[in-house]
Scaffold this motif. Structure first.
Motif: not given
Length: 67
Positions: A57-60, A63, A53-54
Motif C-alpha cells: 500500500t505504501g502506507k507507513p 504512525k 512503508r508497507d
C-alpha cells in the motif's frame, strides 16, 4: 567470593530465602514488572522507523503520532 564461599550450604539457603522474600513482596514484583515494560518500550522506540512503508500500500507501518 570464592567457589567455596559460594557453594556453602548456609549461604545458598540464605540466597534462596532472599529470593523467596523478593518474589513474595508485591512492591518488588511491581518494580520488576515496570522495569520489564520499560525495556520493551526502549526496544520498540529503537526499532520503530517512521519512514518504513508497507510494500503493497505504501502506507507507513508506524504512525508518527503512535510513536
Amino acid at each position: 567470593m570464592t567457589d567455596e564461599e559460594f557453594n556453602d550450604p548456609e549461604f545458598r539457603a540464605a540466597c534462596r530465602k532472599f529470593k523467596a522474600i523478593q518474589e513474595s513482596n508485591k512492591s518488588i514484583r511491581l518494580l520488576h514488572s515496570a522495569n520489564s515494560m520499560v525495556d520493551k518500550f526502549i526496544d520498540y522506540f529503537e526499532n520503530a522507523d517512521p519512514m518504513e512503508r508497507d510494500e503493497q500500500t505504501g502506507k507507513p507501518i508506524y504512525k508518527v503520532k503512535d510513536i
